[in-house]
Design an enzyme around this catalytic site. Structure first.
Site, PDB file in Angstrom:
ATOM      1  N   HIS A   3     -30.086  -6.983  59.187  1.00  0.00           N
ATOM      2  CA  HIS A   3     -29.181  -5.819  59.208  1.00  0.00           C
ATOM      3  C   HIS A   3     -28.424  -5.680  57.885  1.00  0.00           C
ATOM      4  CE1 HIS A   3     -29.804  -6.073  63.606  1.00  0.00           C
ATOM      5  NE2 HIS A   3     -29.643  -7.376  63.406  1.00  0.00           N
ATOM      6  N   LYS A  56     -24.961   2.222  31.000  1.00  0.00           N
ATOM      7  CA  LYS A  56     -25.942   2.146  32.087  1.00  0.00           C
ATOM      8  C   LYS A  56     -27.272   1.517  31.699  1.00  0.00           C
ATOM      9  CE  LYS A  56     -25.345   4.675  35.734  1.00  0.00           C
ATOM     10  NZ  LYS A  56     -25.285   4.194  37.087  1.00  0.00           N
ATOM     11  N   SER A  97     -28.714   5.924  30.384  1.00  0.00           N
ATOM     12  CA  SER A  97     -28.213   7.221  30.808  1.00  0.00           C
ATOM     13  C   SER A  97     -27.842   8.010  29.565  1.00  0.00           C
ATOM     14  CB  SER A  97     -26.978   7.023  31.693  1.00  0.00           C
ATOM     15  OG  SER A  97     -26.172   8.183  31.651  1.00  0.00           O
ATOM     16  N   GLU A 149     -37.226   2.518  41.259  1.00  0.00           N
ATOM     17  CA  GLU A 149     -36.808   3.746  41.952  1.00  0.00           C
ATOM     18  C   GLU A 149     -37.957   4.749  42.032  1.00  0.00           C
ATOM     19  OE1 GLU A 149     -32.752   5.355  40.854  1.00  0.00           O
ATOM     20  OE2 GLU A 149     -32.930   3.705  39.433  1.00  0.00           O
TER      21      GLU A 149
END
Ligand code: ARG
Length: 462
Positions: free
Chosen positions: A161, A288, A282, A295
């Site tokens: 979980h 970043k 970024s 992804e």
């Protein structure tokens, strides 16, 4: 590519030219031309078989083979002029062949239809791709085993979980990924068996009146079997559905690993670092370093899943045998192949760049009372029934929450408030290392078990 002067190989019964938009709408050459090698290989085998059974002369066969070799060279040199008016790869190549060698070229299609030809091409093409995908899959599995070996003794909080559950070896976690892919590799080989069947000879749907030798053609094309039923041979696309499922399944696995990688590189987890060459920055936030590769793989799983549904839907209402609908099998299949191959490749290259932040992982495993089950098991081994020990440990956890202390941080006196049976040796099981090492059986996370699993894994894919 649009040429009015082109004579259609099926033009005999027509009096009007095809509408230009319809011509483009019905054409597949833009995407089926990637099967040119398989189309030529299939045609060479067909011509060889026709000459063996006496339908073509040796000279005709030789001229066809020579001509097709030249056509292949033209395609590979980028000199071939593809024509939309000639609809697909099959008619483009046949028409060029006939231009080159004359009448012998017109005989190539004897005893054959584009219906069995396209089914043959698709099977040859997919078989080649499956073999390349199998290599990439194994490369990724090897990268996972190597990483597992490096990190056998690294403690990771295992989650259920997404809540800290029990400490595990990071190597064990990598081997869980390995097992997924091992099943995928088996599925891929199983699918290959049903791809590897010769449809050629079914002609349009009913077979042909020439004395063909389909088993001979199968041998030339290295097919294991010959399709038993001509109607089935030209209309079956199960093999594509199966492959699309395997592709979707592998991508779904890669997507899950990607999700974990994305979490693990985040500041919140901070478990791993990934090579700069697999991340991007970024354009606005200078600090970043984004995990774009995982992804994107997670996103691309959507395509392969969509392709599977597209194929199922394509097939569900088709009457037997061939229908033009089947031309729509190519783009989903090719997209699944391309997506899977590229994703496997990039994943296999990325895994060796993963740097594990061992301290952070271990610290995370110390949070969330991850050794609570170990304390319960300790009490059971001293004679307390499991349900009672569950209750005792629950109370200890409650005390830990109230006092902001993990179980391993409590003094012996504090622990003994919950059960007098607890002794000094409790600290051996309350460390994540002790907890991990105690799960010492086949398939468990104890480091010595993980080591054995690693050597078995190496043998299994050898
Ligand atoms: N381009 C077609 C396809 O991909 C080849 C078979 C065409 N057969 C036919 N009878 N129109 O399915």
């Amino acid at each position: 590519m649009n040429d009015k002067s082109v004579v259609k190989p099926w033009g005999g019964r027509f009096t009007e030219a095809t509408d230009v938009f319809v011509e483009a709408f019905t054409a597949s050459v833009e995407f089926d031309r990637r099967m040119y090698k398989q189309d030529i290989r299939g045609s060479i085998a067909h011509a060889t078989m026709l000459s063996k059974v006496g339908v073509l002369t040796d000279d005709e066969k030789n001229s066809i083979i020579q001509g097709l070799d030249q056509v292949q060279a033209e395609i590979e040199a980028g000199e071939f002029e593809w024509s939309i008016a000639l609809e697909d790869i099959h008619m483009n190549i046949e028409s060029r062949l006939t231009k080159k060698i004359g009448d012998a070229g017109k005989k190539l299609h004897t005893g054959r239809s584009r219906n069995d030809q396209v089914a043959t091409d698709m099977r040859l093409y997919l078989r080649d791709e499956i073999d390349e995908i199998a290599i990439e899959l194994k490369r990724l599995q090897n990268a996972l085993i190597d990483l597992a070996e490096r990190e056998v003794n690294t403690i990771l909080p295992g989650f259920t979980h997404l809540q800290v559950a029990q400490p595990i070896s990071f190597g064990h976690h990598m081997l869980a990924w390995f097992e997924n892919l091992q099943r995928d590799a088996e599925r891929l080989q199983d699918c290959r068996k049903r791809v590897n069947v010769l449809p050629l000879g079914a002609a349009a749907l009913a077979g042909t009146t020439y004395p063909i030798d389909r088993h001979f053609t199968a041998k030339l094309l290295e097919f294991e079997k010959v399709a038993e039923n001509s109607l089935d041979a030209v209309s079956d696309r199960d093999f594509i559905l199966e492959f699309c499922f395997v592709a979707a399944q592998v991508m779904t696995h890669l997507s899950r690993y990607s999700e974990e990688l994305v979490l693990w590189v985040s500041q919140q987890f901070d478990f791993i670092e990934m090579g700069d060459s697999f991340c991007t920055g970024s354009s606005i936030m200078p600090q970043k370093k984004n995990p774009d590769v995982p992804e994107l793989i997670r996103g691309k799983a959507g395509r392969t899943n969509g392709n599977l549904v597209a194929m199922l839907t394509l097939m569900k209402s088709q009457p037997f045998a061939y229908n033009k609908d089947n031309q729509e099998d190519k783009e989903p299949l090719f997209d699944s192949i391309d997506t899977l191959k590229a994703s496997l490749r990039v994943f296999a290259d990325m895994i060796p760049t993963v740097k594990v932040k061992r301290e952070n992982m271990r610290a995370a495993a110390m949070k969330g009372f991850s050794t609570a089950t170990d304390l319960a098991d300790y009490l059971v081994k001293k004679g307390i029934p499991f349900r009672d020990s569950h209750e005792i440990v629950g109370k200890a956890v409650r005390y830990g929450i109230d006092n902001e202390k993990d179980l391993g941080e409590m003094s012996l006196g504090e622990l003994q408030q919950f059960s007098a049976i607890i002794e000094e040796d409790i600290y051996l099981v309350l460390t994540p290392e002790g907890s991990c090492a105690a799960r010492d059986h086949f398939g468990g996370t104890a480091p010595n078990q993980v080591e054995q699993a690693i050597s078995r894994a190496r043998q299994r894919i050898a």
